[in-house]
Design an enzyme around this catalytic site. Structure first.
Site, short mmCIF file in Angstrom:
data_model
loop_
_atom_site.label_atom_id
_atom_site.label_comp_id
_atom_site.label_asym_id
_atom_site.label_seq_id
_atom_site.Cartn_x
_atom_site.Cartn_y
_atom_site.Cartn_z
CG HIS A 59 -0.25 0.04 2.54
ND1 HIS A 59 -0.21 -1.04 3.40
CD2 HIS A 59 0.44 1.02 3.15
CE1 HIS A 59 0.47 -0.71 4.48
NE2 HIS A 59 0.88 0.53 4.35
P1 TYD Z 1 -1.93 -2.71 7.35
O1 TYD Z 1 -1.41 -1.33 7.46
O2 TYD Z 1 -2.75 -3.04 6.14
O3 TYD Z 1 -0.73 -3.75 7.47
P2 TYD Z 1 0.27 -4.32 6.36
O4 TYD Z 1 0.40 -3.28 5.32
O5 TYD Z 1 1.53 -4.60 7.07
O6 TYD Z 1 -0.30 -5.57 5.81
O7 TYD Z 1 -2.75 -3.06 8.66
C1 TYD Z 1 -3.28 -4.33 8.90
C2 TYD Z 1 -4.54 -4.16 9.74
O8 TYD Z 1 -4.24 -3.57 11.00
C3 TYD Z 1 -5.59 -3.29 9.08
O9 TYD Z 1 -6.86 -3.89 9.29
C4 TYD Z 1 -5.54 -2.00 9.83
C5 TYD Z 1 -5.00 -2.37 11.19
N1 TYD Z 1 -4.13 -1.34 11.78
C6 TYD Z 1 -4.59 -0.59 12.84
O10 TYD Z 1 -5.73 -0.77 13.33
N2 TYD Z 1 -3.77 0.36 13.39
C7 TYD Z 1 -2.52 0.59 12.89
O11 TYD Z 1 -1.78 1.47 13.41
C8 TYD Z 1 -2.07 -0.17 11.76
C9 TYD Z 1 -0.71 0.05 11.15
C10 TYD Z 1 -2.91 -1.12 11.24
#
Ligand code: TYD
Length: 136
Positions: free
Chosen positions: A52
């Protein structure tokens, strides 16, 4: 924002026979104020995270333990960074697509972020990210 703005930052390291100590102060060692800290751990072998970009978020990614790679992409250029020292961080400016892979077993990825979690700040689709870059 271009990939050239993303770079490794070395933090102060106080060496001591009892163990080393490093520290990070918001606005001093990182070019933003820290509003949030999150971390990835227990990452299974072969897993990929990220995939992302953020519209306005500044981040600093640190391998607190073990190692992993961060691939950054500004739509024109891609760069792979290997992180394996807890006294280095990778600064990632807004509008950069990032992917994390090649996690060593037991690794911990800590991220310092300039804002609280906001799903509206994400581009989760690469074509949408590229379209947004074109009009900037
Ligand atoms: P995401 O940022 O998509 O993780 P990655 O890119 O590493 O796969 O986040 C995964 C999940 O966690 C998503 O449902 C959102 C949640 N999340 C939070 O609630 N708070 C946060 O600070 C972060 C980074 C993610």
């Amino acid at each position: 924002m271009q990939i050239q703005k993303c770079k490794k930052i070395e933090f102060p390291k106080i060496q001591d026979a009892r163990g080393n100590l490093s520290f990070i102060e918001g606005g001093i060692h990182v070019p933003f104020d820290i509003q949030r800290v999150y971390y990835l751990y227990d990452v299974p072998g072969g897993a990929e995270r990220g995939g992302h970009a953020h519209k306005g978020l500044h981040q600093l990614i640190i391998a607190m333990s073990g190692s992993f790679d961060v691939v950054l992409d500004d739509g024109l250029e891609k760069k792979r960074f290997h992180l394996n020292r807890s006294y280095y961080g990778l600064y990632v400016c807004p509008m950069i697509w990032r992917e994390l892979d090649n996690f060593s077993s037991g690794s911990v990825c800590m991220v310092l972020a300039s804002n609280r979690y906001d799903e509206g700040d994400y581009y989760r689709s690469y074509p949408e990210f590229i379209d947004a870059k074109k009009i900037l």
